[in-house]
Design an enzyme around this catalytic site. Structure first.
Site, PDB file in Angstrom:
ATOM      1  N   GLY A  97      39.990  24.136  25.710  1.00 50.50           N
ATOM      2  CA  GLY A  97      38.508  24.577  24.953  1.00 50.50           C
ATOM      3  C   GLY A  97      39.100  25.342  23.820  1.00 50.50           C
ATOM      4  N   ARG A  98      38.036  26.148  23.125  1.00 52.98           N
ATOM      5  CA  ARG A  98      38.337  27.067  22.119  1.00 52.98           C
ATOM      6  C   ARG A  98      39.444  28.021  22.516  1.00 52.98           C
ATOM      7  NH1 ARG A  98      32.039  27.485  22.268  1.00 52.98           N
ATOM      8  NH2 ARG A  98      32.640  28.093  24.581  1.00 52.98           N
ATOM      9  N   ARG A 140      39.648  18.060  30.683  1.00 56.07           N
ATOM     10  CA  ARG A 140      38.847  16.964  31.321  1.00 56.07           C
ATOM     11  C   ARG A 140      38.788  15.754  30.263  1.00 56.07           C
ATOM     12  NH1 ARG A 140      33.874  20.507  32.739  1.00 56.07           N
ATOM     13  NH2 ARG A 140      34.578  21.359  30.926  1.00 56.07           N
ATOM     14  N   ALA A 142      41.929  33.042  32.874  1.00 61.57           N
ATOM     15  CA  ALA A 142      40.760  32.035  32.752  1.00 61.57           C
ATOM     16  C   ALA A 142      39.865  32.885  33.950  1.00 61.57           C
ATOM     17  CB  ALA A 142      41.084  30.946  33.217  1.00 61.57           C
ATOM     18  N   ARG A 143      39.781  32.457  34.946  1.00 60.25           N
ATOM     19  CA  ARG A 143      39.154  32.989  36.071  1.00 60.25           C
ATOM     20  C   ARG A 143      39.998  33.011  37.526  1.00 60.25           C
ATOM     21  NH1 ARG A 143      36.027  35.157  33.514  1.00 60.25           N
ATOM     22  NH2 ARG A 143      34.002  34.936  33.435  1.00 60.25           N
ATOM     23  N   GLU A 203      38.702  39.404  42.763  1.00 60.31           N
ATOM     24  CA  GLU A 203      38.968  40.659  42.200  1.00 60.31           C
ATOM     25  C   GLU A 203      37.629  41.658  42.129  1.00 60.31           C
ATOM     26  OE1 GLU A 203      39.539  38.790  38.409  1.00 60.31           O
ATOM     27  OE2 GLU A 203      37.772  39.797  37.844  1.00 60.31           O
ATOM     28  N   HIS A 254      41.780  42.101  34.245  1.00 62.18           N
ATOM     29  CA  HIS A 254      40.584  41.290  33.698  1.00 62.18           C
ATOM     30  C   HIS A 254      40.259  41.928  32.368  1.00 62.18           C
ATOM     31  CE1 HIS A 254      37.287  38.213  34.560  1.00 62.18           C
ATOM     32  NE2 HIS A 254      37.676  38.283  33.347  1.00 62.18           N
ATOM     33  N   ILE A 255      41.383  41.948  31.285  1.00 62.91           N
ATOM     34  CA  ILE A 255      41.142  42.699  30.023  1.00 62.91           C
ATOM     35  C   ILE A 255      41.273  41.945  28.989  1.00 62.91           C
ATOM     36  CG2 ILE A 255      41.396  44.891  31.005  1.00 62.91           C
ATOM     37  CD1 ILE A 255      44.125  44.978  29.938  1.00 62.91           C
TER      38      ILE A 255
HETATM   39  C1  GLV Z   1      35.729  37.294  30.489  1.00 64.69           C
HETATM   40  O1  GLV Z   1      36.398  37.024  31.540  1.00 64.69           O
HETATM   41  C2  GLV Z   1      34.473  36.394  29.948  1.00 64.69           C
HETATM   42  O2  GLV Z   1      34.243  35.535  30.493  1.00 64.69           O
HETATM   43  O3  GLV Z   1      33.726  36.653  29.044  1.00 64.69           O
END
Ligand code: GLV
Length: 336
Positions: free
Chosen positions: A159-160, A182, A242-243, A272, A290-291
């Site tokens: 993606g972006r 995808r 990502a996540r 987390e 997560h920064i």
């Molecule tokens: C950070 O993880 C966001 O989704 O902006």
């Protein structure tokens, strides 16, 4: 607007004071500038009577909350990822949802690249060594890692942010770029990025540095687990901006411990802010809380974009009725 008609909004987490001030120009604002931890029941209770809520990527906006807050009309998040929001349930109830795309793309790509470089060049590990007073002399292979320039960059999720990372690799570091997504990019975008589409297995096998930038959901849960890690090169690195949940953290910890891949860079974790305890003990993983989007200008832009959406979704401000980054704009045409 009469006082009784002023919409009420809740800002669920601490945010820049200027954003609260902006919201106050239009709404009766309740906030959490002390950044207290609100369990779900407390969030529901504080949302009573609120027309809109400003959230981040962590508050769960689920069917129970929606049922308990029938007055809610807008859920506006300052995160780009929205796996914490049940968008379908919001749409069903006519609740507008927005996220904060675009404004964080370049900042997040910078960080993903930095994390990948830190893992490949063993930056955290060597800094810990130095700080511990263990550096007594130069060594010919001391903290020798993998090269980044010229190595094959793999991007899973194009993606972006994936494209911004690919651009950095191809143009700045002379990296051949391969990707899996995808859907395949348009040929002209592939040419511009110098990126080649490959099957997921091939991506895993060929990448020297694999970066994960795909959204989280049931389809991407444990997209990288033991079978996928087994396909990677023993010299490869894996970076996740990502996540949590996209990677099986227990399987990754085992692969890192057994040196079945060289190193990892992780900004996100399953469950987390808890981190798999074994990851904390391993030298060959760089861990950050997560920064990836956390440059000050970008965090401000994300917060203001969420405010823009909330103001517009509740019919106020210059974009009244047209929230700029709505995920379900169709709900605005429906009378409730
Ligand atoms: C950070 O993880 C966001 O989704 O902006």
């Amino acid at each position: 607007m009469s006082a009784s008609a002023t919409p009420r909004v809740l800002v669920a987490r601490a945010v820049f004071d200027e954003v609260i001030e902006r919201l106050r120009q239009y709404f009766e604002v309740r906030h959490n500038q002390g950044d207290a931890v609100w369990p779900q029941d407390e969030l529901i209770q504080r949302l009573q009577g609120a027309d809109g809520v400003f959230v981040t990527g962590t508050e769960a906006i689920d069917t129970r909350l929606l049922a308990a807050c029938p007055q809610l009309r807008a859920v506006c998040s300052m995160a780009v990822g929205y796996n914490n929001i049940d968008v379908a349930a919001c749409t069903e109830r006519g609740v507008l949802v927005s996220n904060a795309p675009d404004v964080l793309t370049e900042t997040t790509a910078d960080f993903g690249f930095a994390l990948m470089m830190a893992a490949a060049r063993r930056i955290s590990e060597s800094e810990h060594f130095l700080r511990a007073g263990r550096w007594t002399r130069w060594g010919h292979d001391m903290f020798a890692g993998g090269d980044v320039h010229g190595a094959t960059l793999g991007v899973l999720g194009m993606g972006r942010i994936g494209q911004a990372i690919a651009r950095r690799g191809a143009l700045g570091f002379g990296m051949p770029v391969i990707y899996h997504n995808r859907s395949r990019l348009a040929p002209e975008i592939e040419v511009r990025l110098g990126a080649r589409y490959v099957a997921k297995d091939e991506l895993l096998r060929q990448s020297d540095h694999l970066v994960l930038v795909l959204p989280y959901g049931p389809a991407s849960h444990h997209a990288i687990g033991a079978p996928e890690l087994a396909l990677m090169k023993p010299t490869a690195t894996l970076t996740n901006v990502a996540r949590g949940g996209i990677v099986d953290d227990a399987a990754l910890a085992q692969a890192l411990r057994e040196r079945r891949i060289a190193a990892a860079g992780l900004d996100v974790f399953e469950g987390e802010p808890a981190v798999h305890p074994e990851l904390l003990t391993l030298p060959n993983v760089v861990l950050t809380p997560h920064i990836a989007s956390a440059s000050l200008p970008t965090r401000r832009a994300m917060a203001h974009l969420a405010a823009d959406n909330l103001i517009a979704a509740l019919g106020a401000g210059p974009q009244a009725g047209k929230p700029p980054t709505a995920l379900n704009p169709q709900v605005l045409g429906v009378t409730r």
